[in-house]
Design a protein around this motif. Structure first.
Motif, PDB file in Angstrom:
ATOM      1  N   GLN A  26      32.317  15.087  37.936  1.00 15.66           N
ATOM      2  CA  GLN A  26      33.756  14.800  37.793  1.00 15.66           C
ATOM      3  C   GLN A  26      33.886  13.579  36.884  1.00 15.66           C
ATOM      4  OE1 GLN A  26      36.480  15.928  41.480  1.00 15.66           O
ATOM      5  NE2 GLN A  26      35.537  13.978  41.819  1.00 15.66           N
ATOM      6  N   TYR A  27      34.566  13.739  35.769  1.00 20.91           N
ATOM      7  CA  TYR A  27      34.820  12.632  34.841  1.00 20.91           C
ATOM      8  C   TYR A  27      36.282  12.210  35.022  1.00 20.91           C
ATOM      9  CZ  TYR A  27      35.559  10.111  30.460  1.00 20.91           C
ATOM     10  OH  TYR A  27      35.879   9.155  29.526  1.00 20.91           O
ATOM     11  N   PHE A  28      36.506  10.929  35.297  1.00 17.75           N
ATOM     12  CA  PHE A  28      37.860  10.427  35.574  1.00 17.75           C
ATOM     13  C   PHE A  28      38.491   9.874  34.294  1.00 17.75           C
ATOM     14  CE2 PHE A  28      38.273  10.274  40.261  1.00 17.75           C
ATOM     15  CZ  PHE A  28      36.987  10.659  40.616  1.00 17.75           C
ATOM     16  N   LYS A  29      39.594  10.467  33.887  1.00 15.73           N
ATOM     17  CA  LYS A  29      40.300  10.047  32.659  1.00 15.73           C
ATOM     18  C   LYS A  29      41.349   8.972  32.985  1.00 15.73           C
ATOM     19  CE  LYS A  29      41.836  14.337  31.639  1.00 15.73           C
ATOM     20  NZ  LYS A  29      42.468  15.391  30.828  1.00 15.73           N
ATOM     21  N   ASP A  30      41.818   8.313  31.923  1.00 17.13           N
ATOM     22  CA  ASP A  30      42.934   7.368  32.081  1.00 17.13           C
ATOM     23  C   ASP A  30      44.289   8.074  31.974  1.00 17.13           C
ATOM     24  OD1 ASP A  30      41.243   5.265  32.454  1.00 17.13           O
ATOM     25  OD2 ASP A  30      41.491   4.389  30.472  1.00 17.13           O
ATOM     26  N   VAL A  48      38.322   4.471  35.678  1.00 15.83           N
ATOM     27  CA  VAL A  48      37.251   3.634  36.223  1.00 15.83           C
ATOM     28  C   VAL A  48      37.598   3.225  37.663  1.00 15.83           C
ATOM     29  CG1 VAL A  48      36.067   1.427  35.933  1.00 15.83           C
ATOM     30  CG2 VAL A  48      36.632   2.786  33.926  1.00 15.83           C
ATOM     31  N   LEU A  49      38.853   2.837  37.869  1.00 16.94           N
ATOM     32  CA  LEU A  49      39.276   2.379  39.203  1.00 16.94           C
ATOM     33  C   LEU A  49      39.293   3.543  40.200  1.00 16.94           C
ATOM     34  CD1 LEU A  49      42.040  -0.044  37.980  1.00 16.94           C
ATOM     35  CD2 LEU A  49      40.009  -0.716  39.268  1.00 16.94           C
ATOM     36  N   ASN A  50      39.860   4.690  39.796  1.00 23.37           N
ATOM     37  CA  ASN A  50      39.909   5.829  40.722  1.00 23.37           C
ATOM     38  C   ASN A  50      38.500   6.301  41.086  1.00 23.37           C
ATOM     39  OD1 ASN A  50      42.643   5.758  40.818  1.00 23.37           O
ATOM     40  ND2 ASN A  50      43.004   7.619  39.657  1.00 23.37           N
ATOM     41  N   ASN A  51      37.591   6.220  40.127  1.00 22.83           N
ATOM     42  CA  ASN A  51      36.212   6.625  40.396  1.00 22.83           C
ATOM     43  C   ASN A  51      35.608   5.760  41.513  1.00 22.83           C
ATOM     44  OD1 ASN A  51      33.710   7.888  40.076  1.00 22.83           O
ATOM     45  ND2 ASN A  51      33.131   6.694  38.273  1.00 22.83           N
ATOM     46  N   ILE A  52      35.792   4.445  41.429  1.00 24.34           N
ATOM     47  CA  ILE A  52      35.170   3.582  42.458  1.00 24.34           C
ATOM     48  C   ILE A  52      35.956   3.617  43.772  1.00 24.34           C
ATOM     49  CG2 ILE A  52      33.880   2.071  40.865  1.00 24.34           C
ATOM     50  CD1 ILE A  52      36.047  -0.095  41.394  1.00 24.34           C
ATOM     51  N   ASN A  75      28.136   6.850  36.918  1.00 20.73           N
ATOM     52  CA  ASN A  75      28.432   5.702  36.050  1.00 20.73           C
ATOM     53  C   ASN A  75      29.903   5.357  36.266  1.00 20.73           C
ATOM     54  OD1 ASN A  75      29.991   7.423  34.297  1.00 20.73           O
ATOM     55  ND2 ASN A  75      28.052   8.186  33.506  1.00 20.73           N
ATOM     56  N   MET A  76      30.485   4.547  35.389  1.00 20.43           N
ATOM     57  CA  MET A  76      31.813   4.017  35.682  1.00 20.43           C
ATOM     58  C   MET A  76      32.920   5.078  35.695  1.00 20.43           C
ATOM     59  SD  MET A  76      30.854   1.260  36.552  1.00 20.43           S
ATOM     60  CE  MET A  76      32.435   0.894  37.249  1.00 20.43           C
ATOM     61  N   ARG A  77      32.704   6.187  35.020  1.00 22.34           N
ATOM     62  CA  ARG A  77      33.756   7.209  34.991  1.00 22.34           C
ATOM     63  C   ARG A  77      33.350   8.543  35.596  1.00 22.34           C
ATOM     64  NH1 ARG A  77      38.518   6.282  32.106  1.00 22.34           N
ATOM     65  NH2 ARG A  77      38.347   4.316  31.005  1.00 22.34           N
ATOM     66  N   SER A 255      26.466   1.041  29.968  1.00 23.74           N
ATOM     67  CA  SER A 255      25.641   1.961  30.761  1.00 23.74           C
ATOM     68  C   SER A 255      25.388   3.279  30.034  1.00 23.74           C
ATOM     69  CB  SER A 255      26.287   2.236  32.115  1.00 23.74           C
ATOM     70  OG  SER A 255      27.403   3.071  31.956  1.00 23.74           O
ATOM     71  N   GLY A 256      26.319   3.731  29.208  1.00 21.18           N
ATOM     72  CA  GLY A 256      26.161   4.995  28.491  1.00 21.18           C
ATOM     73  C   GLY A 256      26.066   6.152  29.464  1.00 21.18           C
ATOM     74  N   ASP A 257      25.394   7.202  29.064  1.00 20.45           N
ATOM     75  CA  ASP A 257      25.280   8.372  29.908  1.00 20.45           C
ATOM     76  C   ASP A 257      24.050   8.308  30.785  1.00 20.45           C
ATOM     77  OD1 ASP A 257      26.550  10.380  27.356  1.00 20.45           O
ATOM     78  OD2 ASP A 257      27.501   9.916  29.259  1.00 20.45           O
ATOM     79  N   GLU A 258      24.150   8.951  31.924  1.00 23.61           N
ATOM     80  CA  GLU A 258      22.966   8.984  32.763  1.00 23.61           C
ATOM     81  C   GLU A 258      22.089  10.161  32.377  1.00 23.61           C
ATOM     82  OE1 GLU A 258      22.327   9.446  37.170  1.00 23.61           O
ATOM     83  OE2 GLU A 258      22.969   7.382  36.924  1.00 23.61           O
TER      84      GLU A 258
END
Ligand code: UDP
Length: 258
Positions: A26-30, A48-52, A75-77, A255-258
């Motif tokens: 799941q990638y979280f967009k702005d 970023v915030l919704n992800n965490i 990662n962050m998103r 961090s880039g991609d995992e």
């Protein structure tokens, strides 16, 4: 960006195929939308915030025995989740009157409800997620009576738990929306798990003292301070680094991609 298959792009998230069968990223967009996507915009750092925030709440719910699709944050998103077959029913749990229920029934926003009220909506963008009853759910085969019992029991438990979490940080959980999905094990046995996300995009969160809105209503109603409100929710949950969202985004870029 590592090559992978985009499975679906929604209003606030993109789903990619995961690294192992039965997993999804799941990638979280702005991006933010409201009023069935008639209003569109971006909220800087929201993804970023919704992800965490969602990671934190899904993990706490797992701790109390609620089965969820969440595996781990990448990662962050992005977060890795179990692939589920989404049940096309949105479960809305309300503790305080607001939004569509206030409008529909003429109950002033902010009225504390005599007990938590659960509503169901049919998940359909074309139809604007219409309100439905259990009759529709069972008649059209979206879920069985047993499934509905499970959804209801889990939703009320999640509500009690989240009310406690938010009360502890000076926030009223006014209402929120949940989505559930089905997972089948190797014997074909089906399990219902909590899916999607839990974040200020799909909760109404009011400051307990001032009733100030700390959720997507700030965007829906052009109130400004949207980023700050999401950030404050993360801060009170104790998951925002001292440098705020800027620091999170710095990590994101490094961090880039995992
Ligand atoms: N909600 C949501 N997605 C939807 C509809 C509602 O996440 O498609 C959430 C919304 O953020 C609120 C709760 O469900 O926390 C109740 O929303 P309501 O029915 O009042 O609808 P709205 O006023 O948001 O149109």
């Amino acid at each position: 960006m590592a090559r992978r298959t985009k499975l679906y792009e929604g209003k606030a998230k993109v789903l990619f195929s995961g690294p192992e069968p039965g997993t999804v990223i799941q990638y979280f967009k702005d991006d933010a939308t409201a009023f069935n996507a008639q209003k569109k915009g971006t909220i800087n750092g929201k993804g970023v915030l919704n992800n965490i925030i969602s990671e934190f709440l899904m993990l706490r719910l797992h701790d109390i025995g609620i089965p969820t699709h969440f595996i781990r944050r990448l990662n962050m998103r992005e977060q890795l989740v179990r692939e589920v077959e989404i049940i096309p029913v949105e479960v809305i749990i309300r503790n305080v009157a607001a939004g569509s229920m206030s409008k529909r029934l003429g109950i002033p926003e902010g009225t504390v409800l005599p007990r938590s009220i659960v509503e169901y909506c049919y998940k359909s963008d074309e139809l604007g997620d219409p309100l439905i009853s259990e009759e529709h759910i069972t008649a059209f085969g979206w879920a069985s009576p047993q499934d509905i019992d499970d959804l209801l029991a889990m939703s009320l438990r999640i509500n009690d738990f989240l009310c406690g979490v938010f009360t502890g940080i000076g926030i009223k959980l006014v209402d929120f929306k949940l989505e559930f999905g089905r997972i089948y094990d190797e014997n074909g046995e089906m399990r219902i798990v909590l899916a999607d996300e839990i974040s200020p995009d799909n909760c109404r969160l009011w400051d307990a003292k001032t009733n100030e809105k700390m959720d997507k209503d700030r965007f829906r109603r052009d109130m400004g301070g949207v980023e700050e409100a999401y950030q404050e929710v993360a801060r009170r949950l104790g998951i925002l680094p001292e440098g705020g969202v800027a620091e999170l985004q710095l990590v994101e870029n490094e961090s880039g991609d995992e």
